[in-house]
Design a protein around this motif. Sequence first.
Motif, PDB file in Angstrom:
ATOM      1  N   LYS A 105      70.171  30.056 -51.523  1.00  0.00           N
ATOM      2  CA  LYS A 105      70.730  30.975 -52.525  1.00  0.00           C
ATOM      3  C   LYS A 105      70.912  32.351 -51.908  1.00  0.00           C
ATOM      4  CE  LYS A 105      70.915  28.128 -55.926  1.00  0.00           C
ATOM      5  NZ  LYS A 105      72.192  27.466 -56.024  1.00  0.00           N
ATOM      6  N   VAL A 106      71.954  33.009 -52.337  1.00  0.00           N
ATOM      7  CA  VAL A 106      72.235  34.358 -51.863  1.00  0.00           C
ATOM      8  C   VAL A 106      72.261  35.282 -53.077  1.00  0.00           C
ATOM      9  CG1 VAL A 106      74.751  34.084 -51.966  1.00  0.00           C
ATOM     10  CG2 VAL A 106      73.784  35.739 -50.394  1.00  0.00           C
ATOM     11  N   SER A 107      71.751  36.512 -52.910  1.00  0.00           N
ATOM     12  CA  SER A 107      71.882  37.511 -53.969  1.00  0.00           C
ATOM     13  C   SER A 107      72.523  38.748 -53.360  1.00  0.00           C
ATOM     14  CB  SER A 107      70.541  37.823 -54.633  1.00  0.00           C
ATOM     15  OG  SER A 107      69.708  38.549 -53.767  1.00  0.00           O
ATOM     16  N   LEU A 110      75.365  45.906 -55.171  1.00  0.00           N
ATOM     17  CA  LEU A 110      76.119  47.115 -54.857  1.00  0.00           C
ATOM     18  C   LEU A 110      75.374  48.233 -55.563  1.00  0.00           C
ATOM     19  CD1 LEU A 110      78.649  48.518 -53.642  1.00  0.00           C
ATOM     20  CD2 LEU A 110      79.730  48.178 -55.863  1.00  0.00           C
ATOM     21  N   GLY A 111      74.598  49.011 -54.806  1.00  0.00           N
ATOM     22  CA  GLY A 111      73.714  49.997 -55.432  1.00  0.00           C
ATOM     23  C   GLY A 111      72.712  49.251 -56.291  1.00  0.00           C
ATOM     24  N   SER A 112      72.634  49.593 -57.577  1.00  0.00           N
ATOM     25  CA  SER A 112      71.713  48.915 -58.484  1.00  0.00           C
ATOM     26  C   SER A 112      72.375  47.748 -59.223  1.00  0.00           C
ATOM     27  CB  SER A 112      71.147  49.912 -59.493  1.00  0.00           C
ATOM     28  OG  SER A 112      72.203  50.439 -60.272  1.00  0.00           O
ATOM     29  N   TYR A 113      73.675  47.559 -59.007  1.00  0.00           N
ATOM     30  CA  TYR A 113      74.402  46.491 -59.693  1.00  0.00           C
ATOM     31  C   TYR A 113      74.206  45.171 -58.959  1.00  0.00           C
ATOM     32  CZ  TYR A 113      78.309  43.726 -61.486  1.00  0.00           C
ATOM     33  OH  TYR A 113      79.076  42.734 -62.030  1.00  0.00           O
ATOM     34  N   LYS A 114      73.680  44.169 -59.655  1.00  0.00           N
ATOM     35  CA  LYS A 114      73.502  42.837 -59.079  1.00  0.00           C
ATOM     36  C   LYS A 114      74.750  42.012 -59.404  1.00  0.00           C
ATOM     37  CE  LYS A 114      70.460  38.915 -58.710  1.00  0.00           C
ATOM     38  NZ  LYS A 114      69.286  38.214 -59.146  1.00  0.00           N
ATOM     39  N   LEU A 115      75.459  41.598 -58.347  1.00  0.00           N
ATOM     40  CA  LEU A 115      76.671  40.815 -58.534  1.00  0.00           C
ATOM     41  C   LEU A 115      76.340  39.454 -59.124  1.00  0.00           C
ATOM     42  CD1 LEU A 115      77.378  42.985 -56.284  1.00  0.00           C
ATOM     43  CD2 LEU A 115      79.141  41.397 -55.586  1.00  0.00           C
ATOM     44  N   LYS A 116      77.298  38.903 -59.883  1.00  0.00           N
ATOM     45  CA  LYS A 116      77.093  37.628 -60.558  1.00  0.00           C
ATOM     46  C   LYS A 116      77.996  36.562 -59.942  1.00  0.00           C
ATOM     47  CE  LYS A 116      76.257  40.212 -64.781  1.00  0.00           C
ATOM     48  NZ  LYS A 116      76.569  41.508 -64.226  1.00  0.00           N
ATOM     49  N   GLU A 117      77.360  35.463 -59.486  1.00  0.00           N
ATOM     50  CA  GLU A 117      78.133  34.348 -58.954  1.00  0.00           C
ATOM     51  C   GLU A 117      78.980  33.761 -60.086  1.00  0.00           C
ATOM     52  OE1 GLU A 117      77.631  30.117 -56.560  1.00  0.00           O
ATOM     53  OE2 GLU A 117      75.845  31.342 -56.918  1.00  0.00           O
ATOM     54  N   GLY A 118      80.225  33.452 -59.787  1.00  0.00           N
ATOM     55  CA  GLY A 118      81.133  32.912 -60.791  1.00  0.00           C
ATOM     56  C   GLY A 118      81.884  33.983 -61.564  1.00  0.00           C
ATOM     57  N   VAL A 119      81.396  35.205 -61.517  1.00  0.00           N
ATOM     58  CA  VAL A 119      82.069  36.340 -62.161  1.00  0.00           C
ATOM     59  C   VAL A 119      82.629  37.267 -61.096  1.00  0.00           C
ATOM     60  CG1 VAL A 119      81.765  38.371 -63.644  1.00  0.00           C
ATOM     61  CG2 VAL A 119      80.616  36.223 -64.223  1.00  0.00           C
ATOM     62  N   ASP A 120      81.763  37.655 -60.145  1.00  0.00           N
ATOM     63  CA  ASP A 120      82.158  38.582 -59.086  1.00  0.00           C
ATOM     64  C   ASP A 120      82.525  37.871 -57.780  1.00  0.00           C
ATOM     65  OD1 ASP A 120      81.664  40.990 -60.588  1.00  0.00           O
ATOM     66  OD2 ASP A 120      79.523  40.624 -60.311  1.00  0.00           O
ATOM     67  N   TYR A 121      81.943  36.706 -57.549  1.00  0.00           N
ATOM     68  CA  TYR A 121      82.159  36.023 -56.269  1.00  0.00           C
ATOM     69  C   TYR A 121      81.919  34.514 -56.376  1.00  0.00           C
ATOM     70  CZ  TYR A 121      77.048  35.896 -55.847  1.00  0.00           C
ATOM     71  OH  TYR A 121      75.718  35.661 -56.058  1.00  0.00           O
ATOM     72  N   THR A 122      82.418  33.800 -55.366  1.00  0.00           N
ATOM     73  CA  THR A 122      82.124  32.377 -55.194  1.00  0.00           C
ATOM     74  C   THR A 122      81.410  32.205 -53.860  1.00  0.00           C
ATOM     75  OG1 THR A 122      84.235  31.925 -54.107  1.00  0.00           O
ATOM     76  CG2 THR A 122      84.141  31.630 -56.517  1.00  0.00           C
ATOM     77  N   VAL A 123      80.722  31.072 -53.707  1.00  0.00           N
ATOM     78  CA  VAL A 123      79.975  30.795 -52.477  1.00  0.00           C
ATOM     79  C   VAL A 123      80.434  29.461 -51.890  1.00  0.00           C
ATOM     80  CG1 VAL A 123      77.686  30.369 -51.491  1.00  0.00           C
ATOM     81  CG2 VAL A 123      77.955  32.053 -53.305  1.00  0.00           C
ATOM     82  N   GLU A 124      80.673  29.466 -50.594  1.00  0.00           N
ATOM     83  CA  GLU A 124      80.969  28.244 -49.855  1.00  0.00           C
ATOM     84  C   GLU A 124      80.056  28.225 -48.636  1.00  0.00           C
ATOM     85  OE1 GLU A 124      85.099  28.240 -48.755  1.00  0.00           O
ATOM     86  OE2 GLU A 124      85.766  28.588 -50.820  1.00  0.00           O
ATOM     87  N   TYR A 125      79.850  27.029 -48.077  1.00  0.00           N
ATOM     88  CA  TYR A 125      79.006  26.890 -46.894  1.00  0.00           C
ATOM     89  C   TYR A 125      79.811  26.211 -45.791  1.00  0.00           C
ATOM     90  CZ  TYR A 125      75.218  28.007 -50.095  1.00  0.00           C
ATOM     91  OH  TYR A 125      74.417  28.630 -51.009  1.00  0.00           O
ATOM     92  N   ALA A 140      85.230  37.222 -52.917  1.00  0.00           N
ATOM     93  CA  ALA A 140      85.359  37.985 -54.159  1.00  0.00           C
ATOM     94  C   ALA A 140      86.291  37.251 -55.116  1.00  0.00           C
ATOM     95  CB  ALA A 140      85.927  39.370 -53.861  1.00  0.00           C
ATOM     96  N   ILE A 141      85.944  37.276 -56.394  1.00  0.00           N
ATOM     97  CA  ILE A 141      86.850  36.779 -57.431  1.00  0.00           C
ATOM     98  C   ILE A 141      87.687  37.985 -57.844  1.00  0.00           C
ATOM     99  CG2 ILE A 141      87.038  35.829 -59.764  1.00  0.00           C
ATOM    100  CD1 ILE A 141      84.398  34.359 -59.246  1.00  0.00           C
ATOM    101  N   GLU A 142      88.936  37.983 -57.411  1.00  0.00           N
ATOM    102  CA  GLU A 142      89.775  39.160 -57.640  1.00  0.00           C
ATOM    103  C   GLU A 142      90.389  39.188 -59.023  1.00  0.00           C
ATOM    104  OE1 GLU A 142      91.963  40.758 -54.472  1.00  0.00           O
ATOM    105  OE2 GLU A 142      90.711  39.806 -52.963  1.00  0.00           O
ATOM    106  N   LYS A 143      90.491  38.025 -59.657  1.00  0.00           N
ATOM    107  CA  LYS A 143      90.985  37.968 -61.034  1.00  0.00           C
ATOM    108  C   LYS A 143      90.307  36.783 -61.697  1.00  0.00           C
ATOM    109  CE  LYS A 143      95.000  38.692 -63.785  1.00  0.00           C
ATOM    110  NZ  LYS A 143      96.183  39.486 -63.806  1.00  0.00           N
ATOM    111  N   GLY A 153      88.032  40.797 -51.026  1.00  0.00           N
ATOM    112  CA  GLY A 153      87.630  40.432 -49.679  1.00  0.00           C
ATOM    113  C   GLY A 153      86.647  39.286 -49.588  1.00  0.00           C
ATOM    114  N   GLU A 154      86.054  39.194 -48.407  1.00  0.00           N
ATOM    115  CA  GLU A 154      85.173  38.087 -48.058  1.00  0.00           C
ATOM    116  C   GLU A 154      84.026  38.603 -47.197  1.00  0.00           C
ATOM    117  OE1 GLU A 154      87.098  34.318 -46.722  1.00  0.00           O
ATOM    118  OE2 GLU A 154      85.972  34.703 -44.865  1.00  0.00           O
TER     119      GLU A 154
END
Length: 162
Positions: A105-107, A110-125, A140-143, A153-154
């Motif tokens: 798992k990755v967390s 950005l500052g005090s903001y904790k990004l949310k998987e599925g909202v802010d980004y996706t994860v691949e291996y 990044a989930i751009e839209k 970005g990535e």
Amino acid sequence: ICLGVPATFTNKPVKPYMVAWYFENGMLGSEEVVLNPSAVFTISYKDNVNSGTGTIILKPKKGVFEKVTDEQIVSTFRIDKADINDVKANVIKVQPFKGKAVTPKVSLKLGSYKLKEGVDYTVEYENNDSRGRATIIIKAIEKNGEKEGNFTGEKRINFFIF
């Protein structure tokens, strides 16, 4: 009014730097006076946290100008998406191989903001199904539907499987 923009998403309200000028006879070329905007206007903001277009609303304060109407000055400014490569990620320790794909798992913050998987980004291996160096690819989930994302970005994070 001159706005100092653009800004980049930080998950905090963006309040652009402003400078206001007043011309003695209302015309360019006449005597110019630089004003502190908060001293002459009541300032409010709309949509000034997430990336996209923010709005600033300036209402003249009574007693500052000779002729004050209920008119307001409305201006927009841009809030750019933050580069996901600039966010901080947790350290991924060496992972034991147990005969199947390893997906730590990755967390991200950005500052005090904790990004949310599925909202802010996706994860691949990548290369995570055997011993050796593997990579987590964060995109990044751009839209997200009709909503613009706040990141672009990535980011790649390497980890080891033994």
